[in-house]
Motif scaffolding. Structure first.
Motif, PDB file in Angstrom:
ATOM      1  N   TYR A 168      -9.537  37.675   2.380  1.00 27.03           N
ATOM      2  CA  TYR A 168     -10.410  37.314   0.781  1.00 27.03           C
ATOM      3  C   TYR A 168     -10.905  35.834   0.946  1.00 27.03           C
ATOM      4  O   TYR A 168     -12.028  35.632   0.787  1.00 27.03           O
ATOM      5  N   GLN A 169     -10.103  34.962   1.384  1.00 32.33           N
ATOM      6  CA  GLN A 169     -10.781  33.321   1.361  1.00 32.33           C
ATOM      7  C   GLN A 169     -11.757  33.573   2.418  1.00 32.33           C
ATOM      8  O   GLN A 169     -12.862  32.829   2.062  1.00 32.33           O
ATOM      9  N   HIS A 170     -11.833  34.069   3.520  1.00 29.81           N
ATOM     10  CA  HIS A 170     -12.627  33.957   4.421  1.00 29.81           C
ATOM     11  C   HIS A 170     -14.017  34.842   3.798  1.00 29.81           C
ATOM     12  O   HIS A 170     -15.128  34.443   3.951  1.00 29.81           O
ATOM     13  N   LEU A 171     -14.056  35.824   3.249  1.00 29.72           N
ATOM     14  CA  LEU A 171     -14.974  36.823   2.873  1.00 29.72           C
ATOM     15  C   LEU A 171     -15.719  36.051   1.508  1.00 29.72           C
ATOM     16  O   LEU A 171     -17.204  36.165   1.374  1.00 29.72           O
ATOM     17  N   ILE A 172     -15.367  35.205   0.594  1.00 30.45           N
ATOM     18  CA  ILE A 172     -15.935  34.815  -0.387  1.00 30.45           C
ATOM     19  C   ILE A 172     -16.601  33.490   0.126  1.00 30.45           C
ATOM     20  O   ILE A 172     -17.694  32.732  -0.662  1.00 30.45           O
ATOM     21  N   ARG A 173     -16.393  33.194   1.495  1.00 32.91           N
ATOM     22  CA  ARG A 173     -17.366  31.776   2.058  1.00 32.91           C
ATOM     23  C   ARG A 173     -18.250  32.645   3.145  1.00 32.91           C
ATOM     24  O   ARG A 173     -18.933  31.716   3.770  1.00 32.91           O
ATOM     25  N   PRO A 201     -24.410  39.732   3.762  1.00 32.41           N
ATOM     26  CA  PRO A 201     -24.594  40.935   4.694  1.00 32.41           C
ATOM     27  C   PRO A 201     -23.033  41.007   5.328  1.00 32.41           C
ATOM     28  O   PRO A 201     -22.556  42.217   5.568  1.00 32.41           O
ATOM     29  N   ASP A 202     -22.320  39.863   5.810  1.00 33.36           N
ATOM     30  CA  ASP A 202     -21.097  40.060   6.366  1.00 33.36           C
ATOM     31  C   ASP A 202     -19.962  40.544   5.182  1.00 33.36           C
ATOM     32  O   ASP A 202     -19.207  41.562   5.744  1.00 33.36           O
ATOM     33  N   VAL A 203     -20.209  40.109   4.032  1.00 29.84           N
ATOM     34  CA  VAL A 203     -19.304  40.831   2.963  1.00 29.84           C
ATOM     35  C   VAL A 203     -19.592  42.136   2.859  1.00 29.84           C
ATOM     36  O   VAL A 203     -18.548  43.113   2.965  1.00 29.84           O
ATOM     37  N   ARG A 204     -20.919  42.887   3.028  1.00 24.56           N
ATOM     38  CA  ARG A 204     -21.015  44.214   2.931  1.00 24.56           C
ATOM     39  C   ARG A 204     -20.392  44.906   4.152  1.00 24.56           C
ATOM     40  O   ARG A 204     -19.842  46.087   3.816  1.00 24.56           O
ATOM     41  N   GLN A 205     -20.576  44.420   5.176  1.00 28.33           N
ATOM     42  CA  GLN A 205     -20.092  45.178   6.198  1.00 28.33           C
ATOM     43  C   GLN A 205     -18.420  45.148   6.310  1.00 28.33           C
ATOM     44  O   GLN A 205     -18.073  46.297   6.692  1.00 28.33           O
ATOM     45  N   ALA A 206     -18.021  44.033   5.651  1.00 28.94           N
ATOM     46  CA  ALA A 206     -16.360  44.238   5.589  1.00 28.94           C
ATOM     47  C   ALA A 206     -16.008  45.348   4.607  1.00 28.94           C
ATOM     48  O   ALA A 206     -15.090  46.015   4.808  1.00 28.94           O
ATOM     49  N   LEU A 207     -16.770  45.193   3.526  1.00 26.75           N
ATOM     50  CA  LEU A 207     -16.609  46.346   2.629  1.00 26.75           C
ATOM     51  C   LEU A 207     -16.690  47.631   3.109  1.00 26.75           C
ATOM     52  O   LEU A 207     -16.051  48.786   2.846  1.00 26.75           O
ATOM     53  N   ALA A 208     -17.810  47.892   3.906  1.00 22.07           N
ATOM     54  CA  ALA A 208     -17.890  49.282   4.315  1.00 22.07           C
ATOM     55  C   ALA A 208     -16.697  49.669   5.160  1.00 22.07           C
ATOM     56  O   ALA A 208     -16.593  51.198   5.563  1.00 22.07           O
ATOM     57  N   ARG A 209     -16.151  48.771   5.814  1.00 18.78           N
ATOM     58  CA  ARG A 209     -14.743  49.336   6.790  1.00 18.78           C
ATOM     59  C   ARG A 209     -13.787  49.875   5.873  1.00 18.78           C
ATOM     60  O   ARG A 209     -12.828  50.527   6.268  1.00 18.78           O
ATOM     61  N   HIS A 210     -13.662  49.633   4.553  1.00 15.15           N
ATOM     62  CA  HIS A 210     -12.517  50.243   3.650  1.00 15.15           C
ATOM     63  C   HIS A 210     -12.728  51.544   3.762  1.00 15.15           C
ATOM     64  O   HIS A 210     -14.011  52.285   3.824  1.00 15.15           O
ATOM     65  N   GLU A 243     -18.486  54.315  -1.147  1.00 18.64           N
ATOM     66  CA  GLU A 243     -18.555  54.253  -2.810  1.00 18.64           C
ATOM     67  C   GLU A 243     -18.613  52.803  -3.091  1.00 18.64           C
ATOM     68  O   GLU A 243     -19.374  52.423  -4.128  1.00 18.64           O
ATOM     69  N   ILE A 244     -17.799  51.946  -2.410  1.00 18.47           N
ATOM     70  CA  ILE A 244     -17.764  50.373  -2.740  1.00 18.47           C
ATOM     71  C   ILE A 244     -19.449  50.067  -2.633  1.00 18.47           C
ATOM     72  O   ILE A 244     -19.894  49.434  -3.365  1.00 18.47           O
ATOM     73  N   LEU A 245     -20.031  50.377  -1.571  1.00 17.13           N
ATOM     74  CA  LEU A 245     -21.330  49.930  -1.227  1.00 17.13           C
ATOM     75  C   LEU A 245     -22.334  50.191  -2.561  1.00 17.13           C
ATOM     76  O   LEU A 245     -23.172  49.664  -2.796  1.00 17.13           O
ATOM     77  N   ARG A 246     -22.159  51.735  -2.707  1.00 16.78           N
ATOM     78  CA  ARG A 246     -23.010  52.151  -3.875  1.00 16.78           C
ATOM     79  C   ARG A 246     -22.822  51.253  -5.153  1.00 16.78           C
ATOM     80  O   ARG A 246     -23.649  51.059  -5.816  1.00 16.78           O
ATOM     81  N   CYS A 247     -21.695  51.088  -5.466  1.00 17.87           N
ATOM     82  CA  CYS A 247     -21.099  50.232  -6.714  1.00 17.87           C
ATOM     83  C   CYS A 247     -21.848  48.939  -6.243  1.00 17.87           C
ATOM     84  O   CYS A 247     -22.267  48.314  -7.613  1.00 17.87           O
ATOM     85  N   VAL A 248     -21.917  48.147  -5.501  1.00 16.11           N
ATOM     86  CA  VAL A 248     -22.672  46.681  -5.524  1.00 16.11           C
ATOM     87  C   VAL A 248     -24.124  46.847  -4.962  1.00 16.11           C
ATOM     88  O   VAL A 248     -24.498  45.958  -4.403  1.00 16.11           O
ATOM     89  N   SER A 249     -24.508  48.089  -4.774  1.00 14.98           N
ATOM     90  CA  SER A 249     -26.077  48.035  -4.236  1.00 14.98           C
ATOM     91  C   SER A 249     -27.046  47.364  -4.923  1.00 14.98           C
ATOM     92  O   SER A 249     -27.920  46.783  -3.920  1.00 14.98           O
ATOM     93  N   ASP A 250     -26.893  46.947  -6.235  1.00 14.60           N
ATOM     94  CA  ASP A 250     -27.911  46.255  -6.798  1.00 14.60           C
ATOM     95  C   ASP A 250     -27.450  44.679  -6.958  1.00 14.60           C
ATOM     96  O   ASP A 250     -28.268  43.853  -7.565  1.00 14.60           O
ATOM     97  N   VAL A 251     -26.519  44.366  -6.294  1.00 16.16           N
ATOM     98  CA  VAL A 251     -25.903  43.046  -6.263  1.00 16.16           C
ATOM     99  C   VAL A 251     -26.695  42.343  -5.163  1.00 16.16           C
ATOM    100  O   VAL A 251     -26.503  42.604  -4.055  1.00 16.16           O
TER     101      VAL A 251
END
Length: 794
Positions: free
Chosen positions: A256-261, A265-274, A279-287
């Motif tokens: 978490y500490q790593h991702l908020i810094r 694109p790196d955050v999206r890539q990490a979330l995609a691995r869940h 579903e997560i990527l669609r949820c934040v697609s407009d962010v």
């Protein structure tokens, strides 16, 4: 303003906007204060100044919510130590701390590194310092407030708030306190945990928060959290939002500490691995990528509205204490935000310049508060008036007991042969009858009330508790009748000395904190003084006035075992600041020491706490009569209180060899026996009972500072006798009295306890440690012979 008249719970969008501007100014000022102390102010000896910009930053939202909206005048607050610059910046914005102090962080006479009741100009309720002691202090203060309210009605405080870092919860004394049953019934307590998931050296493990919440709940606390801010909560309500929340909840703190810094694109890539990544990527697609990392960092501990809502939820709890886990980010709002190594990191001058510009300030305006006519300036001024912090110390109620209303002695009946511990129990019964004084005495013990002779006192005054109880032993014969209720004058603690000393320390500040004077007396086995030492030091540093009676003590404890035979405690009594130490021998001396200790509690400016080291060894009281006959009772008492007296004055011809024999407490009978033998063999003995090595030392030390010999030891060791050697005898480490030889530069030999003891009868143990009469005699002869040989050579 009472708990029923608390600050209104509703806030407006405009209020939150003003609070956010104050929050930003607190962040800037606290960061600048640390920068100035380390990089701008001259540092001639190049000593590290230090400061914790990241730790302070994680607390700005919490302190903004507290001081600029939630608190009321009858609240007492502990601020976490590393948030000291934020606290003082808040005092400045409210018009309480002069602007000149902002540049004096960690400077002599300036702002202390951690909030200090006794050293800071700002009105600090509870000192910060040794980890773990801070949060516990207001919790015990809340119990003291309930006690004072039950006994005297009015108190000037009614709610106690503690702010702690999550890493501080590693300290064991916190959990010793939380399992204490009396503390589990205090609705006037709120803890706020600044959960930034970082300690000094590391990011704390991710499962820690869940375990901590379970532990608080198991201790009957109301557990609340401010975990995710409103922005992130709004995302959670979207389709796929539950997956995003589960993803963040399951994420390790390190990730978490790593991702908020990281970049978007790196955050999206990490979330995609869940496992529910789509579903997560669609949820934040407009962010946007730019906003995504900060969205993940939208934690509840930095959401002012959520913090206030949660604080008001805690306020509505009426049957137990509350704890709020406020999730924060260490370094919030700074370039070192979330960095695992940011604990002691300091922003460079370049980064400070960039930050100043980002806050819309210049070098000329960087220390400014708000325009008094602005909404922020008006709120700061109003809160300064509402809280009444400036006036609090000046508006103290008059003392209900004056020092001269405490008697000199108590006239308790003493048996011909009695121990100081027994004498203490008898003295307590008489103290209960002293007008004005008796009703304000409150005792406590770490589960050793009977074995420290408090039983008679408890039978007389009863035991205080917040619990509803049933006496199932009523009508049966018993040694101790607890008489549980809210009017008793004894509070029984479990076997946790840190709790005992934390409690009597807060009792010893009741006058300053809640407007009611108490005379706290705690009892403890002397070996376990060391177990509570950190709490003793904290209380002394905070300016508390309390009394503790430690008994039994020394190897004189005899058969009860070596593990319980204390030796270093007298040294603590001599060396700890703001503490008087007595080791009486006779019953009347116990009364003199107790009464003087109570008088010290009445002196709120210069008084001290007191430590009485007692024993179960029976002492023949007639041994004191020659000193009474020679000096008179009043003069003997005076000498006892200034440090000691001569129990035997040498009667000798000028050529007779002389020995100064100095002892303390229970070793006096052995010293008298040895002195008589030595005199029968032609050695004159000046036998001194050093009743308070601490007061004797302080008296000598003060004379050194003045550059004269006007001190009590100069009377006990007259000028014409200072050529003679000194032999000290003490049921303690020998160095506790060895310093006496340095007063006039005399040859000195110190007898005492230098090894761990063991079970055995007193006489066997005294021989083992060479403090028996035969050993005293032998060492006395050796010292006299050496002195004679030296004189002949000279």
């Amino acid at each position: 303003m009472t708990l029923l008249e608390a600050i209104p719970e509703t806030t407006t969008t405009g209020t939150i906007a003003v609070l956010k501007n104050i929050e930003r100014r607190l962040l800037w000022l606290s960061t600048l204060m640390i920068h100035h102390a380390n990089n701008v102010r001259p540092n001639p000896d190049k000593t590290k100044v230090g400061g914790h910009q990241a730790s302070a930053a994680s607390s700005v939202s919490i302190l903004t919510a507290l001081y600029f909206h939630f608190l009321k005048p009858t609240d007492r607050v502990l601020v976490k130590p590393h948030a000291s610059p934020v606290f003082h910046a808040a005092m400045y914005l409210m018009g309480i701390l002069p602007k000149s102090y902002l540049t004096r962080l960690r400077e002599f006479g300036g702002i202390q590194s951690y909030p200090s009741r006794t050293k800071d100009v700002s009105p600090v309720d509870f000192s910060g310092g040794s980890m773990g002691l801070g949060p516990v202090a207001p919790t015990f203060a809340a119990l003291v407030q309930k006690y004072a309210q039950a006994h005297f009605g009015h108190t000037t405080a009614d709610r106690f708030i503690a702010m702690s870092g999550d890493a501080e919860l590693d300290e064991g004394n916190i959990w010793e306190a939380l399992i204490e049953e009396e503390l589990q019934r205090l609705p006037n307590v709120i803890w706020i945990i600044d959960l930034n998931r970082q300690s000094l050296d590391r990011i704390t493990p991710g499962v820690r928060a869940a375990k901590l919440k379970q532990l608080f709940a198991a201790c009957q606390w109301n557990v609340l959290e401010a975990k995710y801010g409103h922005d992130l909560q709004a995302i959670f309500h979207r389709p796929g939002g539950d997956a995003l929340r589960q993803c963040i909840d399951d994420m390790s703190n390190e990730e978490y500490q790593h991702l908020i810094r990281s970049t978007g694109p790196d955050v999206r890539q990490a979330l995609a691995r869940h496992k529910r990544g789509r579903e997560i990527l669609r949820c934040v697609s407009d962010v946007s990528d730019e906003r995504l990392p900060s969205l993940l960092g939208n934690l509840g501990g930095h959401d002012l509205q959520l913090l206030l809502d949660t604080l008001h939820q805690a306020q509505r709890t009426t049957d137990r204490p509350s704890v709020i886990f406020a999730y924060t980010i260490k370094g919030y709002g700074l370039p070192i935000y979330g960095d695992p190594a940011n604990h002691a990191a300091l922003l460079s001058t370049e980064r400070i310049n960039e930050l100043r510009a980002a806050f819309g300030l210049t070098e000329e305006t960087q220390w400014d508060g708000f325009d008094p006519k602005s909404p922020e300036g008006q709120l700061c001024a109003r809160r300064g008036r509402e809280l009444g912090l400036r006036e609090r110390r000046q508006a103290m109620p008059s003392l209900p007991v004056q020092a001269d209303e405490v008697p000199d002695e108590l006239n308790a009946t003493a048996m011909p042969v009695v121990s100081t511990q027994e004498a203490f129990g008898r003295a307590m019964l008489r103290l209960a009858e002293v007008p004005k004084v008796g009703p304000r005495i409150v005792t406590s013990s770490a589960d050793v009330s009977i074995s420290t002779n408090l039983g008679g006192w408890i039978n007389k005054v009863g035991t205080f508790t917040l619990r509803e109880t049933t006496d199932y032993e009523a009508g049966r014969a018993r040694i101790l009748n607890w008489q549980l209720g809210n009017k008793g004058q004894h509070i029984e603690m479990g076997i946790a000395e840190m709790n005992l000393f934390s409690l009597i320390g807060q009792m010893g500040m009741a006058y300053e904190l809640i407007g009611q004077l108490l005379f706290p007396i705690g009892t403890v086995y002397d070996p376990f003084v060391c177990r509570g030492l950190d709490a003793i030091i904290y209380s002394l540093y905070s300016g508390a006035r309390f009394i503790f009676v430690a008994t039994p003590s020394g190897v004189t404890l005899a058969p009860e075992g070596g593990a319980h035979q204390s030796s270093v405690t007298p040294s603590l009594g001599i060396e700890l600041p703001e503490l008087d130490f007595y080791e009486p021998t006779f019953a009347i001396e116990v009364e003199w020491a107790l009464c003087e200790a109570l008088r010290q509690c009445c002196d709120r400016q210069n008084g001290r706490s007191s430590y009485l080291r007692l024993s179960t060894k029976p002492i023949e009281q007639a041994l004191l009569q020659p000193a009474i006959d020679r000096l008179g009772r009043d003069e003997l008492r005076r000498q006892f209180l200034v440090g000691g007296y001569q129990i035997k004055i040498p009667n000798s011809e000028p050529q007779t060899p002389l020995l100064h024999l100095i002892t303390c407490g229970v070793m006096l009978p052995e010293a008298i026996e040895a002195a008589q033998y030595l005199e029968d063999e032609g050695v004159a003995v000046n036998l001194i009972n050093l009743t308070s090595p601490r007061r004797a030392y302080d008296d000598w030390h003060a004379a050194q500072q003045r550059g004269d010999d006007r001190h009590h030891l100069a009377t006990l060791i007259p000028a014409g006798t200072r050529h003679a050697p000194i032999l000290t005898v003490h049921d303690a480490a020998p160095h506790a009295l060895a310093w006496v030889g340095g007063v006039f530069g005399q040859k000195t030999r110190a007898l005492g306890v230098t090894k761990f003891g063991q079970s055995g009868y007193r006489a066997d143990l005294y021989r083992y440690f060479h403090i028996d009469p035969e050993s005293i005699i032998r060492h006395g002869f050796e010292l006299v012979d050496e002195a004679l040989e030296f004189a002949q050579v000279k």
